[in-house]
Design a protein around this motif. Sequence first.
Motif, PDB file in Angstrom:
ATOM      1  N   ASP A  69      -1.989   0.117  -0.475  1.00 34.50           N
ATOM      2  CA  ASP A  69      -1.049  -0.815   0.147  1.00 34.50           C
ATOM      3  C   ASP A  69      -1.775  -1.510   1.292  1.00 34.50           C
ATOM      4  O   ASP A  69      -2.230  -0.851   2.236  1.00 34.50           O
ATOM      5  CB  ASP A  69       0.173  -0.060   0.668  1.00 34.50           C
ATOM      6  CG  ASP A  69       1.257  -0.995   1.191  1.00 34.50           C
ATOM      7  OD1 ASP A  69       0.959  -1.811   2.095  1.00 34.50           O
ATOM      8  OD2 ASP A  69       2.405  -0.893   0.718  1.00 34.50           O
ATOM      9  N   LYS A  70      -1.863  -2.814   1.236  1.00 36.78           N
ATOM     10  CA  LYS A  70      -2.669  -3.551   2.205  1.00 36.78           C
ATOM     11  C   LYS A  70      -2.034  -3.620   3.584  1.00 36.78           C
ATOM     12  O   LYS A  70      -2.700  -3.919   4.560  1.00 36.78           O
ATOM     13  CB  LYS A  70      -2.956  -4.949   1.662  1.00 36.78           C
ATOM     14  CG  LYS A  70      -3.767  -4.911   0.392  1.00 36.78           C
ATOM     15  CD  LYS A  70      -3.844  -6.264  -0.256  1.00 36.78           C
ATOM     16  CE  LYS A  70      -4.600  -6.153  -1.565  1.00 36.78           C
ATOM     17  NZ  LYS A  70      -3.922  -5.251  -2.517  1.00 36.78           N
ATOM     18  N   ARG A  71      -0.738  -3.350   3.669  1.00 40.67           N
ATOM     19  CA  ARG A  71      -0.074  -3.359   4.971  1.00 40.67           C
ATOM     20  C   ARG A  71      -0.224  -2.032   5.694  1.00 40.67           C
ATOM     21  O   ARG A  71      -0.375  -1.994   6.905  1.00 40.67           O
ATOM     22  CB  ARG A  71       1.412  -3.680   4.798  1.00 40.67           C
ATOM     23  CG  ARG A  71       1.681  -5.107   4.318  1.00 40.67           C
ATOM     24  CD  ARG A  71       3.110  -5.282   3.869  1.00 40.67           C
ATOM     25  NE  ARG A  71       3.390  -4.460   2.687  1.00 40.67           N
ATOM     26  CZ  ARG A  71       4.544  -4.466   2.036  1.00 40.67           C
ATOM     27  NH1 ARG A  71       5.538  -5.233   2.462  1.00 40.67           N
ATOM     28  NH2 ARG A  71       4.717  -3.703   0.974  1.00 40.67           N
ATOM     29  N   THR A  72      -0.188  -0.941   4.946  1.00 36.56           N
ATOM     30  CA  THR A  72      -0.212   0.386   5.570  1.00 36.56           C
ATOM     31  C   THR A  72      -1.536   1.115   5.395  1.00 36.56           C
ATOM     32  O   THR A  72      -1.814   2.069   6.116  1.00 36.56           O
ATOM     33  CB  THR A  72       0.903   1.268   4.976  1.00 36.56           C
ATOM     34  OG1 THR A  72       0.609   1.526   3.595  1.00 36.56           O
ATOM     35  CG2 THR A  72       2.267   0.569   5.090  1.00 36.56           C
ATOM     36  N   GLY A  73      -2.322   0.702   4.436  1.00 33.35           N
ATOM     37  CA  GLY A  73      -3.559   1.414   4.141  1.00 33.35           C
ATOM     38  C   GLY A  73      -3.351   2.674   3.339  1.00 33.35           C
ATOM     39  O   GLY A  73      -4.297   3.404   3.078  1.00 33.35           O
ATOM     40  N   ARG A  74      -2.120   2.938   2.916  1.00 32.16           N
ATOM     41  CA  ARG A  74      -1.829   4.149   2.154  1.00 32.16           C
ATOM     42  C   ARG A  74      -2.028   3.928   0.664  1.00 32.16           C
ATOM     43  O   ARG A  74      -1.889   2.815   0.169  1.00 32.16           O
ATOM     44  CB  ARG A  74      -0.394   4.615   2.419  1.00 32.16           C
ATOM     45  CG  ARG A  74      -0.179   5.139   3.825  1.00 32.16           C
ATOM     46  CD  ARG A  74       1.245   5.643   4.000  1.00 32.16           C
ATOM     47  NE  ARG A  74       1.434   6.217   5.324  1.00 32.16           N
ATOM     48  CZ  ARG A  74       1.178   7.482   5.639  1.00 32.16           C
ATOM     49  NH1 ARG A  74       0.724   8.315   4.713  1.00 32.16           N
ATOM     50  NH2 ARG A  74       1.375   7.935   6.858  1.00 32.16           N
TER      51      ARG A  74
END
Length: 277
Positions: A69-74
Motif C-alpha cells: 500500500d503506497k500510502r501506509t507502506g504496509r
Amino acid sequence: MRAFLAGLAIALLPVLGAAENSRLQSLDTTDTGRAWEAVGRLDINGAGFCTGTLIAPDLVLTAAHCLYDKRTGRRIDPAAMEFRAGWRNGRASAYRRVRQAVAHPGYVYDGAVSADRVRHDVALLELDRPVRNTTVLPFTIAGQPRRGARVGVVSYAKGRAEAPSLQRVCDVMARQQGVVVMSCDVDFGSSGAPVFSFDGGVPRIVSVVSAKAEMRGARVALGSEIEGQIALLQAQLSSGRSHAVIAAPGANRVRVNGARNRTGARFIRVKPAGSGG
C-alpha cells in the motif's frame, strides 16, 4: 518529491542510443489481443492496478512493489488482489483471486530508491484456482536480455487501463547490477509488465518493468533481470513463506510534483554522477 536512482552509475557507462522504436498498439480487439491473453490487469485493493503475466496456470509474475500500500507502506492482503487475464473493454478471459504472494527476499519497500530495490523488484502470485482456458496460454521465461537486444512490452497504464498496449520494438540500452535500462514506453500502471524477447518468433519473458525513469533527458524504462529468480520465488511459495501483512520500515511513496500515484508504477529520475543535488 523527486527520487533519484542513487547507486546506479548508468550515466557513466556507454549507453546505446535507441534505434527507432515501434509505436504502442492497442490490443483492444479479439484479433489484436489473441496472442496476449496471459497478460492481465492486476487490480489491487480497489485502489489501483499493476500489470501481471501468467507463467503457469496458477502463477502470475509481477513487480514486488505492487504488493504494498503506497500510502501506509504496509503489505496488502493477497485476498484483496484480483488478476484479470486479457482484460479488455470491461471483460476478461479469466478472473482469479490471489491466494498467496511472495516477493524476492532481497526486496525492501522503503524510501531509498536504489539498484538493489529495482534489481529485486519481482514478485510471484499464486492464484486461488488455475486458469484452464485454451485461449490463455502462459508465457515461458528466457535468459537475461543482452545489451543492444530488441525487446517488446505488453502493459496496462494510465490512460489505457481498459485494454493493454503492445510495443513490439524497443531497445535494451544498458545493463548494470541486475537492472535493465530500456527505451520502452511505460507509464503508471505498467509496473510488473512483461518484457519479451522474440527470438525465433516466439515471445518469452526476459524482464519485468519496475519503474519509469529519465536519463539524460530521455524517457527510459527500468526492469529487473529475472533469470534465476523465478525458481527462488517458486520455492518460497512451496515452502509456505508467503507475504505476511506487516509494515515496511520507513516506507513512503514516490511522488511526482506532489501528486500521488494510485496505479502502480514508480517514477524515478536517474541522476548523472556528479550533477549535484
